[in-house]
Scaffold this motif. Structure first.
Motif, PDB file in Angstrom:
ATOM      1  N   ARG A 144       0.826  -1.210   0.000  1.00  0.00           N
ATOM      2  CA  ARG A 144       0.000   0.000   0.000  1.00  0.00           C
ATOM      3  C   ARG A 144       0.862   1.263   0.000  1.00  0.00           C
ATOM      4  N   LEU A 145       1.906   1.283   0.840  1.00  0.00           N
ATOM      5  CA  LEU A 145       2.774   2.460   0.898  1.00  0.00           C
ATOM      6  C   LEU A 145       3.610   2.605  -0.366  1.00  0.00           C
TER       7      LEU A 145
ATOM      8  N   GLU B 227       5.137   4.762  -6.294  1.00  0.00           N
ATOM      9  CA  GLU B 227       4.970   4.403  -7.700  1.00  0.00           C
ATOM     10  C   GLU B 227       4.141   5.439  -8.447  1.00  0.00           C
ATOM     11  N   ARG B 228       3.164   6.029  -7.781  1.00  0.00           N
ATOM     12  CA  ARG B 228       2.327   7.063  -8.403  1.00  0.00           C
ATOM     13  C   ARG B 228       2.968   8.446  -8.335  1.00  0.00           C
ATOM     14  N   ARG B 229       4.163   8.513  -7.765  1.00  0.00           N
ATOM     15  CA  ARG B 229       4.923   9.761  -7.611  1.00  0.00           C
ATOM     16  C   ARG B 229       4.183  10.785  -6.751  1.00  0.00           C
ATOM     17  N   GLU B 230       3.335  10.287  -5.844  1.00  0.00           N
ATOM     18  CA  GLU B 230       2.739  11.172  -4.853  1.00  0.00           C
ATOM     19  C   GLU B 230       3.738  11.473  -3.745  1.00  0.00           C
TER      20      GLU B 230
ATOM     21  N   SER C 125      14.697  11.859  -3.564  1.00  0.00           N
ATOM     22  CA  SER C 125      14.141  12.998  -4.293  1.00  0.00           C
ATOM     23  C   SER C 125      13.448  12.519  -5.553  1.00  0.00           C
ATOM     24  N   LEU C 126      12.594  13.365  -6.093  1.00  0.00           N
ATOM     25  CA  LEU C 126      11.943  13.062  -7.359  1.00  0.00           C
ATOM     26  C   LEU C 126      12.920  13.169  -8.522  1.00  0.00           C
ATOM     27  N   GLU C 127      13.952  13.992  -8.342  1.00  0.00           N
ATOM     28  CA  GLU C 127      14.866  14.288  -9.431  1.00  0.00           C
ATOM     29  C   GLU C 127      16.006  13.276  -9.543  1.00  0.00           C
TER      30      GLU C 127
ATOM     31  N   GLY D  81       1.266  17.794  -9.482  1.00  0.00           N
ATOM     32  CA  GLY D  81       2.439  17.116  -8.952  1.00  0.00           C
ATOM     33  C   GLY D  81       3.028  17.857  -7.773  1.00  0.00           C
ATOM     34  N   LEU D  82       4.363  17.783  -7.644  1.00  0.00           N
ATOM     35  CA  LEU D  82       5.058  18.355  -6.501  1.00  0.00           C
ATOM     36  C   LEU D  82       6.178  19.286  -6.963  1.00  0.00           C
TER      37      LEU D  82
END
Length: 408
Positions: free
Chosen positions: A17-18, A23-26, A49-51, A247-248
């Motif tokens: 679940r986490l 995976e959804r980049r939340e 990080s996302l980057e 997004g973020l």
């Protein structure tokens, strides 16, 4: 290897679940921990990080925001136990800025429409957020006091105070109280005032006192009000929702942000950074009624007092957005008072952090849960990741007597 406190299959449900949030980049990544009856399970999922592709680690440092509040409340109770302060005495001796306060006649009054405070502010008021001043749960600029608070820097949000404690208190002194002391609950500001009080009583900075009396005895080696240069590679960026592009987007950069250097104001309401193992040690001390290993930080009566319901029925009803009919407030932390969901067990205590963190201790289940992320909360309501973490933590509870009763 599970010792039987949790079902490994059901912990797998938590992992799945986490992982979905990553995976959804939340969320770029997260660290989760569940502890029960001596058994600990920790997972680091995703990236820093996302980057980039640097993996999240168990020793990643997170901005814990309002999870600072219970720690500072413990520091205050250390001083109570040493008879250096008393719960129901005026704090005017150390905080003269709080003396002879004026109180708004009504919340919508102009700033000069005031009456005298009926009594002084006490340490108990600061710990229970009943000092008569705090964040107003209304849209901005509804009331004159909100505009005045915004001008002085007393507004809800992730930015920490940038003035020195003495200057900050002078700003506080210039504003009337919103309610009579003891008559209403109002979030946050009490913990920042409490931090200043602790510093003035001890003659030390808040951080130095916490280091000496809490962090060092508990082995919390990565907890503090800033991240030293040699540890900055373990502090990931924090993110906030990007309303323009979806997004973020980065809110706080580890190299240049609020925690990259010692702050001018050490915020007792939300200034600390920590790791999952550091905060576990703190929670284990609270679960142990003040004891952690050979160290005793507080007495059992102090911990019991801190984790009781200290609000009236009306105060809880007035802040349903915080308490939801199933929780209340103790000293510096929330306390569950009614079984409402899997995890709202009466007696469970702890709090969340606005930078995306949550930690609670459940004496009845001998259980601790900690979730650390770096995405700022969008509202006072807990985000989906929090709800799913607590749901899957409690559904994973295993009891030996139940296992023995299962049909073969």
């Amino acid at each position: 290897m599970s010792k039987g406190a949790f079902s490994l299959d059901r912990l797998g449900r938590m992992h799945d679940r986490l992982s979905g949030y990553v995976e959804r980049r939340e969320l770029p990544g997260l660290v989760s921990l569940v502890y029960r009856k001596g058994e600990v399970h920790v997972e680091a999922i995703g990236t820093q990080s996302l980057e980039g592709d640097e993996p999240m680690q168990r020793d990643t440092i997170f901005r814990i925001a309002s999870m600072t509040k219970p720690i500072v409340a413990v520091a205050a109770m250390i001083l109570v136990e040493e008879c250096r302060v008393r719960l129901d005495e005026s704090v005017d001796r150390w905080l003269p800025e709080l003396s002879q306060r004026r109180v708004l006649r009504r919340i919508d009054s102009t700033l000069d429409d005031t009456v005298p405070a009926k009594r002084p502010i006490t340490l108990r008021d600061l710990l229970t957020f009943q000092l008569g001043f705090g964040y107003i749960m209304a849209p901005p600029d509804v009331y004159p006091i909100q505009r005045a608070m915004a001008e002085k820097g007393f507004v809800p949000g992730p930015d920490l105070p940038t003035k020195s404690p003495d200057e900050w208190m002078k700003q506080f002194e210039s504003l009337p109280l919103i309610h009579q002391p003891g008559e209403s609950w109002a979030y946050h500001i009490g913990s920042d005032v409490l931090g200043v009080l602790i510093s003035r009583v001890t003659g030390q900075s808040l951080g130095a006192f916490l280091q000496e009396r809490i962090f060092e005895p508990l082995g919390m080696k990565d907890t503090g009000f800033h991240v030293p240069t040699e540890k900055l590679d373990r502090l990931p960026p924090s993110y906030i929702s990007d309303s323009t592009n979806g997004g973020l987007k980065v809110y706080d950069d580890p190299r240049t942000g609020q925690w990259s250097k010692p702050p001018v104001f050490q915020s007792g309401g939300g200034g600390l950074v920590s790791t999952v193992d550091d905060y576990l040690a703190f929670c284990q001390m609270m679960l142990g009624k003040g004891r952690y290993g050979r160290e005793r930080i507080l007495s059992r009566p102090s911990v019991e007092l801190m984790t009781m319901d200290h609000l009236t029925a009306q105060q809880k009803a007035d802040f349903h957005v915080f308490f939801g009919g199933h929780s209340s407030w103790g000293f510096g932390m929330a306390v569950n008072i009614r079984r409402y969901d899997l995890w709202t067990v009466p007696g469970r205590f702890g709090w969340d952090g606005g930078f995306g963190t949550s930690a609670y201790t459940d004496p009845q289940e001998e259980m601790i849960g900690i979730l650390l992320t770096q995405r700022l909360m969008d509202s006072p309501q807990p985000p989906g990741a929090f709800l799913d973490f607590w749901t899957t933590a409690y559904q994973a509870i295993e009891d030996e007597k139940e296992k023995g009763a299962l049909p073969r």
